[in-house]
Design a protein around this motif. Structure first.
Motif, PDB file in Angstrom:
ATOM      1  N   GLU A 142       0.811  -1.247  -0.034  1.00 42.47           N
ATOM      2  CA  GLU A 142       0.023  -0.095  -0.173  1.00 42.47           C
ATOM      3  C   GLU A 142       0.938   1.331  -0.146  1.00 42.47           C
ATOM      4  O   GLU A 142       0.326   2.167  -0.379  1.00 42.47           O
ATOM      5  CB  GLU A 142      -0.916   0.003   1.102  1.00 42.47           C
ATOM      6  N   VAL A 182      -4.821   7.181   5.316  1.00 43.69           N
ATOM      7  CA  VAL A 182      -5.143   7.658   3.903  1.00 43.69           C
ATOM      8  C   VAL A 182      -3.573   7.677   3.282  1.00 43.69           C
ATOM      9  O   VAL A 182      -2.726   8.675   3.539  1.00 43.69           O
ATOM     10  CB  VAL A 182      -5.698   8.997   3.905  1.00 43.69           C
ATOM     11  N   LEU A 184      -1.640   9.148   0.800  1.00 44.97           N
ATOM     12  CA  LEU A 184      -1.467  10.325  -0.162  1.00 44.97           C
ATOM     13  C   LEU A 184      -0.572  10.275  -1.550  1.00 44.97           C
ATOM     14  O   LEU A 184      -0.956  10.957  -2.371  1.00 44.97           O
ATOM     15  CB  LEU A 184      -1.211  11.730   0.561  1.00 44.97           C
ATOM     16  N   GLY A 185       0.469   9.601  -1.398  1.00 40.22           N
ATOM     17  CA  GLY A 185       1.289   9.406  -2.654  1.00 40.22           C
ATOM     18  C   GLY A 185       2.709   8.990  -2.423  1.00 40.22           C
ATOM     19  O   GLY A 185       3.041   8.905  -1.225  1.00 40.22           O
ATOM     20  N   VAL A 229      -4.855  16.691  -1.208  1.00 40.96           N
ATOM     21  CA  VAL A 229      -4.654  15.520  -2.155  1.00 40.96           C
ATOM     22  C   VAL A 229      -6.040  14.914  -2.134  1.00 40.96           C
ATOM     23  O   VAL A 229      -6.324  14.442  -1.120  1.00 40.96           O
ATOM     24  CB  VAL A 229      -3.534  14.692  -1.626  1.00 40.96           C
ATOM     25  N   ALA A 230      -6.578  14.478  -3.295  1.00 41.37           N
ATOM     26  CA  ALA A 230      -7.821  13.797  -3.306  1.00 41.37           C
ATOM     27  C   ALA A 230      -7.522  12.381  -3.661  1.00 41.37           C
ATOM     28  O   ALA A 230      -8.374  11.840  -3.479  1.00 41.37           O
ATOM     29  CB  ALA A 230      -8.618  14.439  -4.489  1.00 41.37           C
ATOM     30  N   SER A 231      -6.585  12.025  -4.511  1.00 36.46           N
ATOM     31  CA  SER A 231      -5.962  10.588  -4.546  1.00 36.46           C
ATOM     32  C   SER A 231      -4.646  10.409  -4.649  1.00 36.46           C
ATOM     33  O   SER A 231      -4.000  11.414  -4.701  1.00 36.46           O
ATOM     34  CB  SER A 231      -6.808  10.117  -5.867  1.00 36.46           C
ATOM     35  N   PRO A 232      -4.062   9.139  -4.394  1.00 30.55           N
ATOM     36  CA  PRO A 232      -2.646   9.102  -4.374  1.00 30.55           C
ATOM     37  C   PRO A 232      -1.938   9.404  -5.540  1.00 30.55           C
ATOM     38  O   PRO A 232      -2.402   9.644  -6.745  1.00 30.55           O
ATOM     39  CB  PRO A 232      -2.571   7.552  -4.262  1.00 30.55           C
ATOM     40  N   GLN A 233      -1.012  10.420  -5.116  1.00 31.28           N
ATOM     41  CA  GLN A 233      -0.078  10.965  -6.228  1.00 31.28           C
ATOM     42  C   GLN A 233       1.114  10.544  -6.501  1.00 31.28           C
ATOM     43  O   GLN A 233       1.784   9.831  -5.564  1.00 31.28           O
ATOM     44  CB  GLN A 233       0.220  12.663  -5.870  1.00 31.28           C
TER      45      GLN A 233
END
Ligand SMILES: [Ca+2]
Ligand SMILES: [Ca+2]
Ligand SMILES: [Ca+2]
Ligand SMILES: [Ca+2]
Length: 487
Positions: A142, A182, A184-185, A229-233
């Motif tokens: 992950e 969560v 983030l990236g 951040v809205a989705s993994p970057q």
């Protein structure tokens, strides 16, 4: 990829190994990877963790103070230290007041679907434990990488973030709700060379990341980019410093904004000193090479018992294979002054250490002594009341031969990441008698304690310091809550 890579690197990953156990910084680059040496982290930041472990408050206070992290406030965000709030004590948030439930978890700690898993009958999810709750595990997959090494943390107002490094680079995870992390990236490492060991530190809203990978240099990343951040970057660094190639650790004095890369191919592996005030353009301001290779260090403005050195910027360095610890006055970066260099019996690899909150004592780990020299995990305890002549006053031995790794102090608690034995938390009230009392633990490596697997580091410096992060080579990011002891 993570997986395969990880597997291939797995083996000797101890931290120590490679790097020049002989103290010559030389080897380090080279070895870098695999077994390379000792790892971790040091840092300063926490240094001052003055408070006590528990206070939830600090959080808020610090939060407000720094809202946006501006350069000036070095400490607020991340560091635990500075603020002690008088009112808050250990008891409050967690234990005392809430008579309600038995798990004592403030409701707000985990608002999401996953809740804390209590340690029942000495076990949680198959891991031996005592006085902890397992909040979450974010796996290496992950996190986007292979084997994990170090970690650090960042606090922005009331939001908590983990910066955790692995074989592919750095992962950023929001752990504001520590039961529901969560991702983030990820920031890939800046070198194509493989390296197990990376090391991140945080100062003033910026992450600084070094690696044993050859030619890696230091990456600089603006953590404020994580806030929306809205989705993994897939991130890129904001800046890169190439004044050295590989380095084992980056240490930061969060009060002053100076960084100290150690174990690089420069400065004989000693302190490569950097002015970080313009984070996008770190500037080399000095070198301490006299003691040779340095594996890790703690640097701070000294306000301890040795008044002769009051208010000086002091680094205590842990010099790897030379088996010694140095105290260095780095106030004048162009002319650092070594105040003392101290050895100890049965030294194999002087790895890392941390001051007590009052700067009177120092806990030191030797990463390789559990080989043939000592038969149980050893924590060396030095009286530092004279920086010019530290005195070893005792040794604490664990119950097994687990290798000690990184350890930090917050308030009167010592948090140790002891590889195959996992997390151990000690009460240090009787440090003057060289006695440590275990108050909580979580063995993240079932069935085995020895060797260089398991827990690499622990981060206890978020304001609610009973909520801690831990980096486990195999498991990834482990979030834990230390629960009040039942007398
Ligand atoms: Ca480190
Ligand atoms: Ca040891
Ligand atoms: Ca002195
Ligand atoms: Ca174990």
């Amino acid at each position: 990829m993570g997986v395969a890579l990880a597997a291939s690197l797995l083996v000797g990953a101890g931290c120590y190994a490679a790097a020049s156990p002989d103290g010559s910084g030389v080897g380090n680059d080279a070895e870098t990877d695999e077994d390379a040496e000792p790892s971790e982290d040091v840092s300063s930041s926490g240094t001052e963790p003055a408070e006590d472990t528990s206070d939830g408050e600090t959080a808020s206070s610090s939060a407000d103070s720094d809202d946006d992290d501006d350069p000036s406030d070095a400490d607020d965000d991340d560091d635990p230290s500075g603020d002690e709030d008088p009112g808050e004590e250990e008891g409050d948030d967690d234990d005392v007041p809430d008579s309600d439930d038995d798990d004592d978890v403030p409701e707000e700690l985990c608002a999401g679907p996953n809740k804390p898993k209590p340690c029942v009958g000495g076990e949680v999810e198959g891991y031996d434990c005592g006085n902890v709750e397992l909040l979450s595990i974010t796996s290496t997959d992950e996190l986007g990488g292979g084997r994990v090494s170090d970690m650090w943390g960042w606090l922005h107002r009331d939001r908590r973030f983990a910066v955790i490094v692995h074989t592919n680079g750095t992962a950023f995870v929001e752990v504001t709700d520590p039961c529901n992390p969560v991702m983030l990236g990820m920031l890939p490492q800046s070198s194509s060379a493989n390296a197990i060991h990376h090391d991140p530190k945080v100062w003033d809203g910026w992450a600084f990341i070094v690696s044993e990978a050859q030619g890696h240099g230091m990456q600089v990343f603006d953590l404020r980019r994580l806030l929306d951040v809205a989705s993994p970057q897939a991130f890129e660094a904001d800046a890169h410093y190439d004044g050295f190639g590989s380095a084992h650790n980056i240490v930061i004095d969060e009060e002053t904004g100076y960084g100290f890369a150690v174990g690089s191919g420069t400065c004989s592996g000693g302190l490569h000193m950097l002015d970080l005030h313009d984070p996008l353009s770190p500037t080399r301001v000095g070198c301490f090479s006299q003691a040779g290779y340095v594996h890790d260090a703690q640097c701070l403005i000294y306000r301890g018992p040795d008044t002769e050195h009051a208010d000086k910027e002091i680094c205590v360095t842990f010099n790897g294979g030379s088996g010694k610890m140095s105290v260095v006055d780095v106030t004048d970066k162009s002319s650092p002054r070594e105040l003392s260099r101290t050895g100890y019996p049965k030294a194999a690899y002087c790895h890392q250490g941390w001051f007590t909150s009052d700067l009177r004592y120092m806990f030191v780990g030797d990463e390789l002594d559990e080989g043939d020299l000592v038969d149980r995990t050893r924590t060396l305890i030095f009286d530092m009341s004279d920086l010019d002549e530290p005195v070893l006053i005792g040794e604490h031995f664990g119950a097994t031969r687990a290798t000690d790794h990184n350890q930090y102090v917050v308030g009167d608690r010592l948090y140790q990441a002891n590889d195959g034995l996992g997390l151990q938390v000690f009460d240090t009230a009787d440090v003057s008698g060289a006695n440590l009392t275990e108050v909580a633990y979580l063995d993240t490596l079932p069935g085995k304690d020895e060797g260089f697997d398991g827990l690499w580091s622990v981060y206890p410096f978020w304001p609610e310091s009973e909520v801690i992060g831990a980096s486990d080579r195999n498991l990834g990011l482990v979030m834990v809550r230390i629960v009040p002891q039942v007398p």
